[in-house]
Design a protein around this motif. Structure first.
Motif, PDB file in Angstrom:
ATOM      1  N   GLN A 170       0.832  -1.204   0.000  1.00  0.00           N
ATOM      2  CA  GLN A 170       0.000   0.000   0.000  1.00  0.00           C
ATOM      3  C   GLN A 170       0.869   1.258   0.000  1.00  0.00           C
ATOM      4  N   ASP A 171       1.987   1.206   0.727  1.00  0.00           N
ATOM      5  CA  ASP A 171       2.922   2.333   0.716  1.00  0.00           C
ATOM      6  C   ASP A 171       3.436   2.595  -0.697  1.00  0.00           C
ATOM      7  N   ILE A 172       3.736   1.515  -1.424  1.00  0.00           N
ATOM      8  CA  ILE A 172       4.232   1.677  -2.796  1.00  0.00           C
ATOM      9  C   ILE A 172       3.165   2.324  -3.673  1.00  0.00           C
ATOM     10  N   ASN A 173       1.924   1.897  -3.512  1.00  0.00           N
ATOM     11  CA  ASN A 173       0.841   2.514  -4.286  1.00  0.00           C
ATOM     12  C   ASN A 173       0.724   3.998  -3.996  1.00  0.00           C
TER      13      ASN A 173
ATOM     14  N   VAL B   2       0.583   4.906 -15.050  1.00  0.00           N
ATOM     15  CA  VAL B   2       0.907   3.916 -14.017  1.00  0.00           C
ATOM     16  C   VAL B   2      -0.015   2.713 -14.128  1.00  0.00           C
ATOM     17  N   VAL B   3      -1.316   2.968 -14.299  1.00  0.00           N
ATOM     18  CA  VAL B   3      -2.280   1.862 -14.396  1.00  0.00           C
ATOM     19  C   VAL B   3      -1.986   1.004 -15.623  1.00  0.00           C
ATOM     20  N   LEU B   4      -1.691   1.641 -16.749  1.00  0.00           N
ATOM     21  CA  LEU B   4      -1.353   0.877 -17.948  1.00  0.00           C
ATOM     22  C   LEU B   4      -0.026   0.139 -17.788  1.00  0.00           C
ATOM     23  N   ALA B   5       0.951   0.789 -17.171  1.00  0.00           N
ATOM     24  CA  ALA B   5       2.265   0.165 -17.006  1.00  0.00           C
ATOM     25  C   ALA B   5       2.197  -1.060 -16.112  1.00  0.00           C
ATOM     26  N   VAL B   6       1.361  -1.015 -15.077  1.00  0.00           N
ATOM     27  CA  VAL B   6       1.231  -2.167 -14.179  1.00  0.00           C
ATOM     28  C   VAL B   6       0.690  -3.367 -14.940  1.00  0.00           C
ATOM     29  N   GLN B   7      -0.360  -3.149 -15.711  1.00  0.00           N
ATOM     30  CA  GLN B   7      -0.946  -4.257 -16.462  1.00  0.00           C
ATOM     31  C   GLN B   7       0.007  -4.759 -17.549  1.00  0.00           C
TER      32      GLN B   7
ATOM     33  N   ASN C  88       6.087  -6.482  -8.333  1.00  0.00           N
ATOM     34  CA  ASN C  88       7.104  -6.157  -9.342  1.00  0.00           C
ATOM     35  C   ASN C  88       6.569  -5.158 -10.361  1.00  0.00           C
ATOM     36  N   ALA C  89       5.324  -5.352 -10.764  1.00  0.00           N
ATOM     37  CA  ALA C  89       4.732  -4.482 -11.779  1.00  0.00           C
ATOM     38  C   ALA C  89       4.541  -3.061 -11.256  1.00  0.00           C
ATOM     39  N   VAL C  90       4.066  -2.931 -10.019  1.00  0.00           N
ATOM     40  CA  VAL C  90       3.836  -1.596  -9.453  1.00  0.00           C
ATOM     41  C   VAL C  90       5.155  -0.856  -9.265  1.00  0.00           C
ATOM     42  N   VAL C  91       6.168  -1.560  -8.756  1.00  0.00           N
ATOM     43  CA  VAL C  91       7.471  -0.926  -8.580  1.00  0.00           C
ATOM     44  C   VAL C  91       8.061  -0.540  -9.936  1.00  0.00           C
ATOM     45  N   SER C  92       7.931  -1.410 -10.927  1.00  0.00           N
ATOM     46  CA  SER C  92       8.470  -1.121 -12.260  1.00  0.00           C
ATOM     47  C   SER C  92       7.792   0.082 -12.906  1.00  0.00           C
ATOM     48  N   SER C  93       6.538   0.319 -12.563  1.00  0.00           N
ATOM     49  CA  SER C  93       5.829   1.454 -13.164  1.00  0.00           C
ATOM     50  C   SER C  93       6.456   2.791 -12.785  1.00  0.00           C
TER      51      SER C  93
ATOM     52  N   LEU D  66      24.123 -12.266 -16.079  1.00  0.00           N
ATOM     53  CA  LEU D  66      25.038 -11.747 -15.063  1.00  0.00           C
ATOM     54  C   LEU D  66      24.727 -12.260 -13.665  1.00  0.00           C
ATOM     55  N   GLN D  67      23.641 -13.026 -13.538  1.00  0.00           N
ATOM     56  CA  GLN D  67      23.269 -13.640 -12.254  1.00  0.00           C
ATOM     57  C   GLN D  67      23.036 -12.605 -11.148  1.00  0.00           C
ATOM     58  N   VAL D  68      22.469 -11.467 -11.535  1.00  0.00           N
ATOM     59  CA  VAL D  68      22.117 -10.440 -10.550  1.00  0.00           C
ATOM     60  C   VAL D  68      20.824 -10.849  -9.858  1.00  0.00           C
ATOM     61  N   LEU D  69      20.753 -10.628  -8.552  1.00  0.00           N
ATOM     62  CA  LEU D  69      19.554 -10.988  -7.808  1.00  0.00           C
ATOM     63  C   LEU D  69      18.342 -10.241  -8.363  1.00  0.00           C
ATOM     64  N   ASP D  70      17.187 -10.893  -8.318  1.00  0.00           N
ATOM     65  CA  ASP D  70      15.983 -10.343  -8.936  1.00  0.00           C
ATOM     66  C   ASP D  70      15.593  -9.006  -8.326  1.00  0.00           C
ATOM     67  N   HIS D  71      15.625  -8.906  -6.985  1.00  0.00           N
ATOM     68  CA  HIS D  71      15.202  -7.651  -6.359  1.00  0.00           C
ATOM     69  C   HIS D  71      16.230  -6.541  -6.584  1.00  0.00           C
ATOM     70  N   VAL D  72      17.484  -6.895  -6.888  1.00  0.00           N
ATOM     71  CA  VAL D  72      18.495  -5.888  -7.205  1.00  0.00           C
ATOM     72  C   VAL D  72      18.275  -5.350  -8.618  1.00  0.00           C
ATOM     73  N   THR D  73      17.908  -6.220  -9.559  1.00  0.00           N
ATOM     74  CA  THR D  73      17.627  -5.737 -10.919  1.00  0.00           C
ATOM     75  C   THR D  73      16.467  -4.753 -10.923  1.00  0.00           C
ATOM     76  N   LEU D  74      15.536  -4.916  -9.980  1.00  0.00           N
ATOM     77  CA  LEU D  74      14.403  -4.003  -9.893  1.00  0.00           C
ATOM     78  C   LEU D  74      14.846  -2.612  -9.458  1.00  0.00           C
ATOM     79  N   LYS D  75      15.954  -2.530  -8.690  1.00  0.00           N
ATOM     80  CA  LYS D  75      16.446  -1.232  -8.207  1.00  0.00           C
ATOM     81  C   LYS D  75      17.119  -0.412  -9.308  1.00  0.00           C
ATOM     82  N   HIS D  76      17.303  -0.992 -10.489  1.00  0.00           N
ATOM     83  CA  HIS D  76      17.873  -0.247 -11.605  1.00  0.00           C
ATOM     84  C   HIS D  76      16.838   0.627 -12.300  1.00  0.00           C
ATOM     85  N   LEU D  77      15.618   0.655 -11.760  1.00  0.00           N
ATOM     86  CA  LEU D  77      14.549   1.411 -12.426  1.00  0.00           C
ATOM     87  C   LEU D  77      14.846   2.900 -12.492  1.00  0.00           C
ATOM     88  N   HIS D  78      15.526   3.460 -11.463  1.00  0.00           N
ATOM     89  CA  HIS D  78      15.853   4.890 -11.484  1.00  0.00           C
ATOM     90  C   HIS D  78      16.808   5.188 -12.631  1.00  0.00           C
ATOM     91  N   LEU D  79      17.818   4.341 -12.783  1.00  0.00           N
ATOM     92  CA  LEU D  79      18.793   4.514 -13.846  1.00  0.00           C
ATOM     93  C   LEU D  79      18.138   4.368 -15.217  1.00  0.00           C
TER      94      LEU D  79
END
Length: 411
Positions: free
Chosen positions: A48-51, A80-85, A111-116, A157-170
């Motif tokens: 809910q915080d992420i939303n 955001v709504v389109l990106a999540v879906q 994953n979808a909400v964070v990626s949006s 590159l065998q990067v952890l899944d939750h770490v690859t998600l943190k590249h969203l800012h870049l």
């Protein structure tokens, strides 16, 4: 103007209907059995915080233009709504192709909400210039390629899944800058791109929302949630204090500038994102928060004046300084911390340490290059006649898209 305005009635609603139909078909064909979808969701408060952060925070954060408030909040909500879906659909396609394993429904949605957030960051770079059709197309393309970039980092590159998600800012910052570079520049006499006290206040409200919920954003899928939350809180606190200090030091009259606080207060959360789960000493997170604020404030002075005109970079909301440069700092910090940790633990195994450093550098380079290349291609696509690019005289104006009769007398 009326003919061009009516043309959006013939394109935007039908494009949205087509996409929603595809997403609905996907939900009928691709969802697993009900038990997997509605599995226990123990961290719904964090979700809910992420939303709140993505919808309220980034929505108001983009309200920097005095005559583009409706579009800033309204379009960001739609995207955001389109990106999540779209993100959920892309993840299902990767599962179908055997590129990754099937996640429980709530992890896929998280994953979808964070990626949006990457889409919203990119939107900040083209804010006021791209019409709704262009923004929707950009959202779809970016959602696909961000997941492709994550898949490359995870698979090769065998990067952890939750770490690859943190590249969203870049990814979001440099994808948006690359797209914006393909748009015509606003004419010098056009003053609608300026802010007003009201727009700055609402944008600061968005900054406060993002600031408050950022610890949940950095920790929601981490295995060490407590450490990620603590490090993010400390980095954000230091960057917020440093924002006021640097704003007073760099202003001609020694007064605070809302634009400085607006961007630099969030830099700590961006800089610490890749390493929030692994930092062992809190002072390291605090230093990252300080450096993030410094690179944001000083970057807005030096880089904007020296490099942006030479490279023809356009950045309506300052996403390069708020997200791009701090994300680069975070990537460099991840490499440095990896080396320090390796020296402490693996002094006799330098080959293994070199491989881990290569992985971190490779993930950074791959993410940045993919964002820039796909962003440039997307920018060229968006400026074709088919997508009805607006004239530069209509930039930064709500009246072209919304029923806002009194807009002509001022915002």
């Amino acid at each position: 103007m009326p003919a061009r305005y009516l043309s959006f009635r013939c394109s935007v609603p039908w494009l949205i209907l087509l996409l929603q139909t595809l997403f609905l078909i996907r939900s009928i064909l691709a969802f697993p059995r009900v038990g997997d979808i509605y599995s226990p969701f123990s961290f719904y408060p964090d979700f809910q915080d992420i939303n709140h952060m993505v919808i309220f925070g980034f929505g108001f954060f983009l309200m920097v233009l005095r005559r583009y408030g409706f579009s800033s909040t309204g379009f960001s909500f739609l995207l955001v709504v389109l990106a999540v879906q779209c993100s959920v659909l892309v993840e299902d396609c990767l599962v179908f192709l055997g590129a990754q394993h099937k996640e429980p429904g709530w992890i896929s949605l998280t994953n979808a909400v964070v990626s949006s957030a990457a889409v919203v960051i990119s939107t900040g770079a083209v804010l006021g210039k791209a019409n709704p059709v262009q923004l929707i197309v950009m959202t779809l393309v970016e959602s696909v390629f961000f997941y492709v970039s994550r898949w490359i980092n995870r698979t090769f590159l065998q990067v952890l899944d939750h770490v690859t998600l943190k590249h969203l800012h870049l990814f979001g910052a440099y994808f948006g800058l690359a797209v914006a570079s393909r748009f015509p520049e606003a004419p010098p006499g056009l003053d609608k791109h300026r802010s007003s006290p009201r727009s700055e206040l609402l944008s600061m409200l968005g900054t406060a929302f993002v600031w408050v919920f950022w610890p949940s954003f950095n920790s929601i899928l981490s295995d060490v949630k407590e450490r990620a939350v603590l490090n993010t809180c400390l980095a954000l606190a230091v960057s917020a204090v440093a924002a006021f200090m640097l704003s007073a030091l760099t202003s001609k009259d020694g007064k605070f500038r809302m634009a400085h606080v607006h961007g630099a207060a969030l830099a700590g959360g961006v800089a610490v994102a890749p390493t929030a789960h692994s930092i062992q000493q809190p002072w390291i997170a605090m230093i990252l928060g300080l450096l993030g604020a410094v690179i944001t404030v000083l970057g807005s002075h030096c880089v904007q004046r020296c490099f942006h005109p030479a490279l023809k970079l356009q950045d309506t909301s300052g996403v390069h300084f708020t997200f791009g440069l701090p994300a680069v700092l975070g990537a460099v910090a991840a490499v440095v911390l990896r080396v320090v940790e390796g020296i402490d633990r693996q002094w006799n195994d330098l080959s293994s340490l070199g491989y881990l450093v290569f992985v971190d550098i490779g993930a950074f380079c791959q993410t940045t290059c993919t964002a820039l290349i796909t962003g440039l291609i997307t920018g060229l696509i968006l400026n074709t006649k088919l997508l009805k690019a607006v004239h530069v005289s209509k930039y930064f104006d709500d009246q072209f898209y919304w029923e806002f009769p009194h807009l002509s007398v001022g915002f």
